[in-house]
Design an enzyme around this catalytic site. Structure first.
Site, PDB file in Angstrom:
ATOM      1  N   GLU A 153      10.446  16.798  14.293  1.00 19.81           N
ATOM      2  CA  GLU A 153      10.754  16.654  12.867  1.00 19.81           C
ATOM      3  C   GLU A 153       9.793  17.532  12.047  1.00 19.81           C
ATOM      4  OE1 GLU A 153       9.468  13.063  10.806  1.00 19.81           O
ATOM      5  OE2 GLU A 153      11.426  12.931   9.846  1.00 19.81           O
ATOM      6  N   LYS A 211       0.863  -1.184   0.000  1.00 21.82           N
ATOM      7  CA  LYS A 211       0.000   0.000   0.000  1.00 21.82           C
ATOM      8  C   LYS A 211       0.903   1.238   0.000  1.00 21.82           C
ATOM      9  CE  LYS A 211      -1.681   2.811   2.823  1.00 21.82           C
ATOM     10  NZ  LYS A 211      -1.509   4.004   1.977  1.00 21.82           N
ATOM     11  N   CYS A 248      14.134  11.510   4.975  1.00 24.36           N
ATOM     12  CA  CYS A 248      14.234  11.100   6.384  1.00 24.36           C
ATOM     13  C   CYS A 248      15.650  11.299   6.916  1.00 24.36           C
ATOM     14  CB  CYS A 248      13.817   9.643   6.529  1.00 24.36           C
ATOM     15  SG  CYS A 248      14.776   8.567   5.455  1.00 24.36           S
ATOM     16  N   GLU A 303      11.043   1.787   9.681  1.00 21.88           N
ATOM     17  CA  GLU A 303      11.985   2.862   9.335  1.00 21.88           C
ATOM     18  C   GLU A 303      11.209   4.160   9.523  1.00 21.88           C
ATOM     19  OE1 GLU A 303      13.642   2.036   5.457  1.00 21.88           O
ATOM     20  OE2 GLU A 303      14.865   0.434   6.282  1.00 21.88           O
TER      21      GLU A 303
HETATM   22  P1  NAD Z   1       2.926   8.394   7.391  1.00 20.82           P
HETATM   23  O1  NAD Z   1       3.266   7.633   8.609  1.00 20.82           O
HETATM   24  O2  NAD Z   1       1.872   9.423   7.469  1.00 20.82           O
HETATM   25  O3  NAD Z   1       2.451   7.419   6.229  1.00 20.82           O
HETATM   26  C1  NAD Z   1       3.257   6.356   5.761  1.00 20.82           C
HETATM   27  C2  NAD Z   1       2.365   5.271   5.186  1.00 20.82           C
HETATM   28  O4  NAD Z   1       1.569   4.724   6.249  1.00 20.82           O
HETATM   29  C3  NAD Z   1       1.368   5.772   4.134  1.00 20.82           C
HETATM   30  O5  NAD Z   1       1.235   4.782   3.130  1.00 20.82           O
HETATM   31  C4  NAD Z   1       0.082   5.902   4.934  1.00 20.82           C
HETATM   32  O6  NAD Z   1      -1.073   5.800   4.144  1.00 20.82           O
HETATM   33  C5  NAD Z   1       0.207   4.707   5.877  1.00 20.82           C
HETATM   34  N1  NAD Z   1      -0.594   4.778   7.107  1.00 20.82           N
HETATM   35  C6  NAD Z   1      -0.966   5.884   7.791  1.00 20.82           C
HETATM   36  N2  NAD Z   1      -1.701   5.526   8.886  1.00 20.82           N
HETATM   37  C7  NAD Z   1      -1.782   4.186   8.882  1.00 20.82           C
HETATM   38  C8  NAD Z   1      -2.397   3.222   9.738  1.00 20.82           C
HETATM   39  N3  NAD Z   1      -3.079   3.585  10.814  1.00 20.82           N
HETATM   40  N4  NAD Z   1      -2.270   1.900   9.444  1.00 20.82           N
HETATM   41  C9  NAD Z   1      -1.557   1.516   8.366  1.00 20.82           C
HETATM   42  N5  NAD Z   1      -0.971   2.374   7.497  1.00 20.82           N
HETATM   43  C10 NAD Z   1      -1.069   3.687   7.750  1.00 20.82           C
HETATM   44  O7  NAD Z   1       4.299   8.980   6.851  1.00 20.82           O
HETATM   45  P2  NAD Z   1       4.510   9.939   5.594  1.00 20.82           P
HETATM   46  O8  NAD Z   1       4.001  11.287   5.993  1.00 20.82           O
HETATM   47  O9  NAD Z   1       3.997   9.278   4.361  1.00 20.82           O
HETATM   48  O10 NAD Z   1       6.106   9.966   5.477  1.00 20.82           O
HETATM   49  C11 NAD Z   1       6.912  10.895   6.133  1.00 20.82           C
HETATM   50  C12 NAD Z   1       7.564  10.263   7.356  1.00 20.82           C
HETATM   51  O11 NAD Z   1       8.299   9.115   6.950  1.00 20.82           O
HETATM   52  C13 NAD Z   1       8.579  11.148   8.029  1.00 20.82           C
HETATM   53  O12 NAD Z   1       8.412  11.054   9.423  1.00 20.82           O
HETATM   54  C14 NAD Z   1       9.919  10.561   7.615  1.00 20.82           C
HETATM   55  O13 NAD Z   1      10.988  10.828   8.516  1.00 20.82           O
HETATM   56  C15 NAD Z   1       9.592   9.126   7.550  1.00 20.82           C
HETATM   57  N6  NAD Z   1      10.539   8.401   6.703  1.00 20.82           N
HETATM   58  C16 NAD Z   1      11.454   7.569   7.276  1.00 20.82           C
HETATM   59  C17 NAD Z   1      12.386   6.888   6.480  1.00 20.82           C
HETATM   60  C18 NAD Z   1      13.428   5.959   7.077  1.00 20.82           C
HETATM   61  O14 NAD Z   1      14.067   5.247   6.327  1.00 20.82           O
HETATM   62  N7  NAD Z   1      13.612   5.936   8.385  1.00 20.82           N
HETATM   63  C19 NAD Z   1      12.362   7.076   5.096  1.00 20.82           C
HETATM   64  C20 NAD Z   1      11.423   7.953   4.563  1.00 20.82           C
HETATM   65  C21 NAD Z   1      10.501   8.598   5.371  1.00 20.82           C
END
Ligand code: NAD
Length: 485
Positions: free
Chosen positions: A389, A178, A287, A253
């Site tokens: 962040e 997803k 990230c 991650e």
């Molecule tokens: P997010 O957590 O809002 O969403 C990530 C994914 O999770 C999306 O596909 C979203 O639809 C899904 N999601 C949201 N709520 C959910 C739930 N309750 N159950 C299952 N799935 C759910 O994150 P984002 O805004 O898309 O991404 C930005 C964040 O990602 C930042 O905090 C960034 O630091 C982090 N990030 C970390 C890494 C790493 O390697 N550590 C890499 C890239 C981004």
């Protein structure tokens, strides 16, 4: 209007209920596609197909054939490079110049590197004595874990999704993916690649949808054997909670608040160019990006002035303008979140060195989700934008006097993903690197990657390490066979 569909059991399809949601171009706020919204029927169908594929043609495929298929997927991504490039840049708003060098090549490389890894997997074996004077042989073997739920974010959509799908499939698992609801297109496009190269139906499935609906259904499903997630720390906590039901494995991650440490003996050119990249690249939506910069006091003023100069030279604009350095952020929601942080920084007393708001854009871009490259100084370490962040093109710069002091400042955070150190003193580089609590430390560089190395975060930045052989720990079950001789 273009449709983005699910890819389930080798076929593209809409949702049973016919529901769609809107996908916008971040540079103009124009509607670019309608995306199928996955609910229970689609999630159930995708997971059932993935489960069946584990014992079907995919599960029975010889390792060498599977490895060859991984290379073919990578080659087909390369052949469709321009389609991936256009789709990724339209969904995210990132400039072609970034996606051409990072996102799309890494999408292909993520299949190649894990094909290479699988060629050289070694099992452990021990020969030893039994208590009754006989011999025993113990050896270990790896099996795929099963159906892997892949939940990925929007900042590097193809890169981060394939960073999970590549190793999962190379190890023989099947996947239900997803992608983020705001960047759905390249994940579906990868379905076309899978069809073209003959990946058996059910091995790669995509259910499009929102986190709170589709994501929740995937993580809660009893036939999902493990979840690999990249995204916000708060979402990661919820997913870990869901995985506790049924004691399923989880790889996380998560977010970061990454420090850069600039010593007075650094190569200033290098420190400025790498720090400018790590703060502003991809509009700060990386990230691993730097949001806290600590500069040794004798060079503080010079560093601030030169980073300001580098930030003010960035050309902000639309993704397909080749002269553009920085695009918009990904969505109106994220733009508002970043601008809220910008306002909080001002209220808490920041000196705004650069930016601090939304730029005035012309024509169609006037509605785009743009924010200014921003630099602050003068805040205490307890300030909101020094602690939380932001995930935008911004950083706070603070001075320091001693090595011990800056190590404490760098480590004073709930996160532990990445850090950078700039110094020409080799002893100091090793000494400081060993004391910083982050999963990745770059010295005199940033985002320099060898995909065989362990990648992941400490503290609130995640659980587990992925990359090369490290990915096998999550994507396979290790079994020991003990034979009494
Ligand atoms: P997010 O957590 O809002 O969403 C990530 C994914 O999770 C999306 O596909 C979203 O639809 C899904 N999601 C949201 N709520 C959910 C739930 N309750 N159950 C299952 N799935 C759910 O994150 P984002 O805004 O898309 O991404 C930005 C964040 O990602 C930042 O905090 C960034 O630091 C982090 N990030 C970390 C890494 C790493 O390697 N550590 C890499 C890239 C981004």
């Amino acid at each position: 209007m273009k449709k983005v569909q699910h890819y389930i059991n080798g076929k593209f399809m809409d949702s049973q209920c016919g529901e769609f949601f809107d996908n916008y171009n971040p540079a103009t706020a124009e509607l670019i596609s309608k995306v199928a919204l996955g609910r229970e029927p689609e999630v159930n169908a995708a997971i059932a197909a993935a489960k069946a594929a584990l014992t079907g043609e995919w599960g029975q495929m010889k390792l060498n054939d599977r490895i060859a298929m991984m290379y073919e997927i990578a080659n087909e991504i390369d052949r469709r490079f321009d389609d991936f490039l256009e789709a990724e840049c339209l969904d995210t708003g990132k400039p072609y110049s970034i996606a051409r060098h990072i996102d799309i090549p890494r999408g292909a490389a993520n299949f190649k590197v894990f094909a290479d890894t699988m060629k050289s997997v070694a099992d452990e074996a021990y020969r030893s004595d039994t208590p009754d004077g006989k011999k025993m042989l113990n050896y270990s073997m790896r099996k795929p874990k099963g159906v892997i739920g892949v939940i990925s974010p929007w900042n590097l959509p193809l890169l981060l999704m394939t960073w999970k799908v590549g190793p999962a499939m190379a190890c023989g698992n099947t996947v239900v993916v997803k992608p983020s609801q705001v960047t759905p297109t390249t994940t579906s496009l990868l379905g076309e690649v899978m069809s073209k190269v003959g990946v058996p139906a059910g091995a790669y499935n995509v259910v499009q949808g929102k986190g709170s609906i589709t994501g929740n259904l995937i993580t809660a499903h009893k036939d999902i054997d493990a979840i690999t997630f990249t995204g916000e720390t708060k979402t990661g906590e919820m997913i870990m909670d869901a995985c506790s039901k049924g004691v399923r494995d989880v790889s996380l991650e998560l977010g970061g608040k990454n420090p850069a440490i600039i010593f007075a003996d650094c190569d200033m050119e290098k420190a400025i160019s790498e720090t400018a990249r790590s703060v502003f690249a991809n509009s700060g939506q990386v990230c691993l990006g730097t949001e806290r910069v600590y500069v040794e006091r004798p060079i503080f003023d010079e560093f601030v002035n030169r980073l300001k100069e580098a930030g003010s030279k960035l050309k902000v604009g639309v993704q397909n303008d080749e002269s553009v350095d920085m695009g918009p952020v990904v969505s109106a929601v994220h733009r508002d979140k970043v601008l809220d942080f910008y306002n909080i920084a001002k209220k808490e007393g920041a000196n705004v060195i650069l930016g601090g708001g939304a730029p005035k854009m012309d024509g169609k871009l006037a509605n785009g989700f743009f924010v200014e490259p921003t630099i602050w100084t003068g805040l205490p370490e307890t300030a909101t934008v020094v602690k939380e962040e932001v995930f935008g093109p911004c950083c706070h710069i603070a001075p320091f006097d001693t090595e011990d002091e800056v190590i404490k400042m760098a480590n004073d955070t709930k996160y532990g993903l990445a850090s950078t150190i700039f110094t020409e003193n080799l002893d100091r580089a090793h000494r400081v690197a060993s004391q910083i609590d982050t999963g990745i430390v770059w010295v005199n560089s940033w985002f320099l990657r060898d995909l065989r190395t362990p990648f992941g975060g400490m503290k609130g930045s995640g659980i587990g390490r992925e990359g090369g052989h490290h990915s096998l720990e999550f994507y396979t079950e290790l079994k020991n066979v003990c034979i009494k001789m």
